[in-house]
Motif scaffolding. Structure first.
Motif, PDB file in Angstrom:
ATOM      1  N   ALA C 287       0.836  -1.208   0.000  1.00 11.06           N
ATOM      2  CA  ALA C 287       0.000   0.000   0.000  1.00 11.06           C
ATOM      3  C   ALA C 287       0.868   1.255   0.000  1.00 11.06           C
ATOM      4  N   SER C 288       1.937   1.229   0.795  1.00  8.80           N
ATOM      5  CA  SER C 288       2.833   2.387   0.848  1.00  8.80           C
ATOM      6  C   SER C 288       3.485   2.621  -0.521  1.00  8.80           C
TER       7      SER C 288
ATOM      8  N   PHE D 191       4.993  16.203  17.066  1.00  7.35           N
ATOM      9  CA  PHE D 191       5.516  15.157  16.185  1.00  7.35           C
ATOM     10  C   PHE D 191       4.515  14.866  15.072  1.00  7.35           C
ATOM     11  N   ASP D 192       5.017  14.312  14.007  1.00  4.16           N
ATOM     12  CA  ASP D 192       4.143  14.048  12.846  1.00  4.16           C
ATOM     13  C   ASP D 192       2.974  13.125  13.212  1.00  4.16           C
ATOM     14  N   ASN D 193       3.183  12.252  14.190  1.00  3.92           N
ATOM     15  CA  ASN D 193       2.108  11.303  14.514  1.00  3.92           C
ATOM     16  C   ASN D 193       0.918  11.939  15.233  1.00  3.92           C
ATOM     17  N   GLU D 194       1.073  13.180  15.662  1.00  8.43           N
ATOM     18  CA  GLU D 194      -0.034  13.884  16.341  1.00  8.43           C
ATOM     19  C   GLU D 194      -0.879  14.676  15.355  1.00  8.43           C
ATOM     20  N   GLY D 325      -5.104  10.441   7.498  1.00  4.66           N
ATOM     21  CA  GLY D 325      -4.367  11.498   6.815  1.00  4.66           C
ATOM     22  C   GLY D 325      -2.910  11.606   7.206  1.00  4.66           C
ATOM     23  N   PHE D 326      -2.420  10.655   8.027  1.00  2.00           N
ATOM     24  CA  PHE D 326      -0.997  10.669   8.408  1.00  2.00           C
ATOM     25  C   PHE D 326      -0.106  10.587   7.177  1.00  2.00           C
ATOM     26  N   LYS D 327       0.906  11.441   7.133  1.00  2.00           N
ATOM     27  CA  LYS D 327       1.873  11.417   6.028  1.00  2.00           C
ATOM     28  C   LYS D 327       3.280  11.337   6.589  1.00  2.00           C
ATOM     29  N   LYS D 328       4.042  10.348   6.116  1.00  2.00           N
ATOM     30  CA  LYS D 328       5.464  10.297   6.470  1.00  2.00           C
ATOM     31  C   LYS D 328       6.193  11.475   5.845  1.00  2.00           C
ATOM     32  N   GLU D 329       7.132  12.093   6.549  1.00  2.00           N
ATOM     33  CA  GLU D 329       7.985  13.108   5.943  1.00  2.00           C
ATOM     34  C   GLU D 329       8.941  12.443   4.955  1.00  2.00           C
ATOM     35  N   ALA D 332      15.230  10.842   5.746  1.00  2.00           N
ATOM     36  CA  ALA D 332      15.491  10.065   6.952  1.00  2.00           C
ATOM     37  C   ALA D 332      14.514  10.437   8.064  1.00  2.00           C
ATOM     38  N   ILE D 333      14.123  11.705   8.136  1.00  2.00           N
ATOM     39  CA  ILE D 333      13.229  12.149   9.199  1.00  2.00           C
ATOM     40  C   ILE D 333      11.884  11.417   9.114  1.00  2.00           C
ATOM     41  N   GLY D 334      11.537  10.992   7.922  1.00  2.00           N
ATOM     42  CA  GLY D 334      10.303  10.219   7.747  1.00  2.00           C
ATOM     43  C   GLY D 334      10.322   8.896   8.489  1.00  2.00           C
ATOM     44  N   GLU D 335      11.517   8.460   8.906  1.00  2.00           N
ATOM     45  CA  GLU D 335      11.609   7.206   9.671  1.00  2.00           C
ATOM     46  C   GLU D 335      11.311   7.430  11.158  1.00  2.00           C
ATOM     47  N   TYR D 336      11.084   8.693  11.529  1.00  2.00           N
ATOM     48  CA  TYR D 336      11.019   9.012  12.956  1.00  2.00           C
ATOM     49  C   TYR D 336       9.925   8.240  13.686  1.00  2.00           C
ATOM     50  N   ASN D 337       8.737   8.220  13.135  1.00  2.00           N
ATOM     51  CA  ASN D 337       7.597   7.679  13.865  1.00  2.00           C
ATOM     52  C   ASN D 337       6.832   6.594  13.121  1.00  2.00           C
ATOM     53  N   GLY D 338       6.615   6.839  11.836  1.00  7.22           N
ATOM     54  CA  GLY D 338       5.677   6.003  11.098  1.00  7.22           C
ATOM     55  C   GLY D 338       6.041   4.528  11.083  1.00  7.22           C
ATOM     56  N   LYS D 339       7.309   4.232  10.983  1.00  9.73           N
ATOM     57  CA  LYS D 339       7.672   2.831  10.792  1.00  9.73           C
ATOM     58  C   LYS D 339       7.501   1.990  12.050  1.00  9.73           C
TER      59      LYS D 339
END
Lengths: 382, 382, 382, 382
Positions: C287-288, D191-194, D325-329, D332-339
């Motif tokens: 999906a990603s 944080f992006d997850n909020e 509607g969560f979006k990964k940045e 590398a910063i996109g690895e912060y929370n989503g994964k």
């Protein structure tokens, strides 16, 4: 005399640790490698537990909790920190351990100056000193492992740490068949596992005048030694595959060249030194590749007067088992050697890391066949 | 003659399996225990691979995928199912395996009736038959494990499966010191590890006329044998604690009574039979508790004419290592014995489960010291 | 009516097993896969334990030891065989298990013909039947795993086993934001975890009219989906590396072509069927890679009237947790669902292996995110 | 302003470590606990890697090998030391790490004084500071674990380390059903997850005004909470048995009294403080025993204005999953929370160990359900 010997041996342990940073004293990268501060504390605990507490009137234990921390494997002396957990203990600190050493040394010195040391206590003392010497060699092995597995490859010393004495040679020495005697029968110190001098019958054999060199071992590597199961024990071949082994411990193939980590840092492999840090499986596979074999410990001991030894602990093809007539000592000291007499192989000789005065041609060192972290090498027989 | 011997040995494997349900042929409760259908297929594969395929012109392989399924440990003969995975294979079915046996037997019989069998092929055939006999004993051990670890405790047979020959006795037999010879030197079959008859020097010793009985072993248990570390190797003591061991394998303490599972079902322990299903650690701890020791394999062989043996494989205190002058055979057959010569202990004699005609006083059986599932026992030396 | 339903469902389990060899009933290649004979026994044990023993006067338990063998996870009902050990049990034999079924069925039929079944017993009976239907789907998954991991790739059936209903499409369906209700509120049977119909607020979303096909999944593989960490959860990426994953379960790259094992044997991957046997990590990474996401279970349920479902269990991005107002039932039945509400993800829909009459759009299936062995697929949301 | 904030936050990390001995910086008793020197290095590496190297012209990397040592989980930024190996690294020494901090701080200060910081760099800086604050809390947790698992129970400080604010109360607060909004929508950092403030529908609920106290938790223990499977998730019950759990982490039953280790040493459990260091399984079992439940994260957030929070991270019954509607940045910063959004549970609030200025009622903390070593507690809902 005893006092002087005590002090000199105790100081040597500390000398070995002098180049370390505090942090180097603490870590335990694998279960077999103990933190240097643990070695310093454990050898001290040995004197406190077996000499001072039972024999020195009025002795006050330094810290009752240290028994738990510094006992190694003496079931008779109570609970102990599980071996794999030693590296989790930040306390006692290195300073505390040195204070513990100083306290026990002071008390030992007082004790040794007292009128008369009973014979059995003197025997324990001698055991304690030999025990500390064993840990001095372990200190070298363990420090090398700790520094040699750090991605920064720290240098232990910029001076030459060990003197190697090998002059490469391919000579073999003949020994005639017959009944020989092995085992210790001198008047000095030996471990209980060397006692019971006894007859063995040996067939004719020829034994190499020198240990195998790095240059010879490189030929084995280049000839696919690590990829041909035929030379290996089944258990050894499993070890090769699980560890993707392709060279002795501390060897790294960097930019087309074999380098190895030594206590002086990362250097090109010296073709003329004796190969080092190989386990029994490797020693045995190399011998098979050469069409030769490893000596038995009896062969080694009988022939030991005819060659130079002492640079590497030499793997024999003898399992570590009791000599005829072996008797465990009573009490905790009886746990020293006998209970390890299964699943291990005997190494003979000594190594560059063995403290001076701590080698005999009857000395029976022993390790599991998979271990590489000691200063181990190969002597061939045909 | 060869043909008759072939047929008779092949039939015996099937006779052993006759009482089994189909389901019993399939499972592998621990890695060391193979499914009976695997034994039946593997021994057949041995004849197909080493006799028929290279030597019988026009032979058509039964199923090329069977090599993958039924190879045990021959690296030379290609990939194989990992040992721990044998019990995951529902196919080939038991019927298929018996069909495979019938096919190979038919071909072997045709081959053996042909004019002349070359000497090296005859040697391989003899090896194959001895190999099958080894698996016959494993069939008994493995079937006992499979049924004996089922909560329903199924009965293998209501007839007496084994004849035991022990008459309890506490006699010891004296053997005088001297140079003796051990190793095979007859004209019949032996394994390569028995060859190289050679001199050994033995000191005086006394060896028990009989193996240790259940009654004697019970005294050890009642005296806290399993709770006193002093009698155990360090490795053995770890084994005791990790497994909460408190008696031989198959013993159960039920309603205040020691019962044991046998192929005839669950019965009260017979005080007069030789203790069975103990590992090296237990054998050694028992000997230590008695203030005695286990024999070396040389002592055992030298004295073997002076006592009855054959009910239990008897643990010796000898590690399984090459005799002087041991040579691996060329090719896959060279993997038969030599590559296991590390980390195992020698057992001597034979057991009630050993097929008739498959024992010699030079026979060197070997297992890891932790194994209990063979028909193993203890003979003491003092 | 109940009697007829009982018989029909009970027969279906046996029909699924009809093509098996005895041996196929016995093995347990991984902990998650139970031996088919265990499923047959366990579902029977459920009726015996929860219906017959407490409610049918004079009922005689078939074999008291079977409770130990066939209990799955009901702590309230006593000790049980450790889950990883089911495959070690050759007994009870398959014949015994069918006898056990016949006995319990006969008793159940007698019981069901008796005058009046109390409401709570009828509810348990309905639960027992749904429970058996769940195990029917597991039978298919587990049989596929057992045969599909055998090197001989045995064919379960030469007839078409499942009817797939997918017509590939790339349409998406719009759903408008708002407060919706989810959860079961009909009069028929449902599991306790579906109860507590409740409001949820959903934002606008578009959901795919069809599950992802093999053809679409192949594009992901070809685009390096299994080698690019960016699409994966951290835990999923660990899974990829530890298992060297590169395709769905049962896919094999043979001679340049993607084949997959089905119950009809090894065949070329059909580009137009829905991708199957992927775990949550794979569904989520796919999906990603598409720049989309998986639906929540609420989105799925709300939209479920607008698309066809039932070929694959569809991974949602919802963790398996209690609905508001969820209440565990009293007694052993209370262990049915609630105690698994942690560390698992919800799957919605049904699959080709789901028995007829056993699906609802409120059904909450759940598995650990690593599991591939169910008939699982992907529906996208954007 | 930014510069001042940077310096103040950086200093706080060092203040936390001030009471440590050098040795305490080095060890890693379990995989989840990192050596304090690693935290100090890793947070520094974050600024060097994401701010200085890409944005500060002429910046010279301190030591290229540090990337390997101090990267935590950023796959995008190259190889890293395996997490369980951090405690094997004696080098870089603590002094070296502080030098590394000083060097990077000096450079950062120079950089921050330069004319203009681009918005995206300012955002990264803010992230870096919040990242360092997260590690400040981990420093407390990890230091407590390191000292609290040492047999000498060393005291971190003789001063009161944390101020607790709880006044025990059994009040519950009513919240009415309805559509609410959750997620961050302020102007400050989050944080992006909020992100992705969104509607949720909640039913009526009552939430406790205070977290559960030690006194209340003791009643659960005394009532056999740890021996009754009925209150536990299946996975939680496995955890209880495998770990022989019988109380929160750091509790010891000594001489008939419950003691617990705190950063002030070993003390009697205070009945009036909020229970601490319990995992999700324990929180959930306690709630079940009380006949209540844990809040969802939406309930918690919606009600958070009505009670005091901040002494304990409060386990919710919500799994850690993406908001609508969560979006990964990118990068590398996109690895912060989503994964990490799988297999973990959300904790809300903050704890006594959370640095001042680092808490929000929208903050989504997350851990695996088995973890006890954070400052975690329980708030009930009915």
């Amino acid at each position: 005399m005893l006092l002087q010997q005590y002090s000199s041996i105790r100081r040597h342990s500390e000398t070995i640790c002098k180049p370390l940073e505090i942090e180097d004293y603490v870590v335990q990268p694998i279960a077999d490698v103990s933190p240097p501060k643990w070695h310093l504390g454990h050898t001290t605990w040995f004197f406190e537990t077996f000499i001072l507490k039972p024999n020195f009137k009025g002795y006050e234990e330094y810290n009752p909790k240290y028994n738990f921390v510094f006992n190694s494997y003496y079931e008779s002396v109570g609970a102990r920190v599980v071996r794999t957990d030693r590296g989790n203990l930040s306390r006692p600190s290195v300073t505390d351990v040195y204070r513990y050493r100083a306290y026990v040394d002071e008390q030992m010195e007082a004790f040794l100056q007292s009128d008369s040391i009973a014979d059995d206590v003197a025997a324990l003392l001698e055991l304690g000193l030999n025990h500390e010497q064993q840990h001095q060699e372990l200190l070298y092995s363990d420090i090398k492992y700790i520094l040699g597995h750090n991605p920064l490859f720290p240098v232990y010393s910029t001076n030459n740490v060990f003197n190697e004495s090998i002059t490469p040679s391919t000579d073999f020495i003949d020994v005639q068949r017959g009944v020989y005697q092995i085992g210790y029968n001198g008047n000095g110190f030996c471990f209980d596992n060397e006692l019971g001098r006894h007859n063995v019958y040996l067939d004719d054999f020829e034994i190499a005048a020198n240990p195998v060199t790095n240059a010879e071992y490189l030929l084995f590597i280049k000839d696919g030694g690590y990829t041909n199961f035929r030379h290996w024990h089944s258990e050894g071949w499993d070890w090769v595959r699980q560890n993707a082994a392709q060279a002795p411990l501390y060897w790294h193939f960097i930019d087309g060249m074999w380098m190895h980590y030594t206590l002086n840092g990362l250097h090109e492999v010296d073709p003329n030194s004796a190969v080092c840090h190989i386990n029994f499986y490797e020693a045995s596979a190399f011998a098979s590749w050469k069409g030769m074999r490893l000596p038995t410990e009896a062969e080694w001991e009988v022939a030991s007067g005819l060659f130079n030894w002492g640079d590497r602990w030499e793997w024999t093809n003898s399992a570590y088992l009791a000599y005829p007539g072996f008797k465990k000592e009573a009490g905790a000291i009886g746990e020293y050697n006998g209970k390890f007499m299964v699943s291990q192989m005997v190494l003979r000789g000594a190594s560059v890391a063995t403290p001076p005065g701590h080698s005999r041609n009857t000395y029976r060192n022993f390790f599991h066949p998979r271990h590489q972290w000691q200063f181990t090498g190969i002597r061939l027989v045909k």
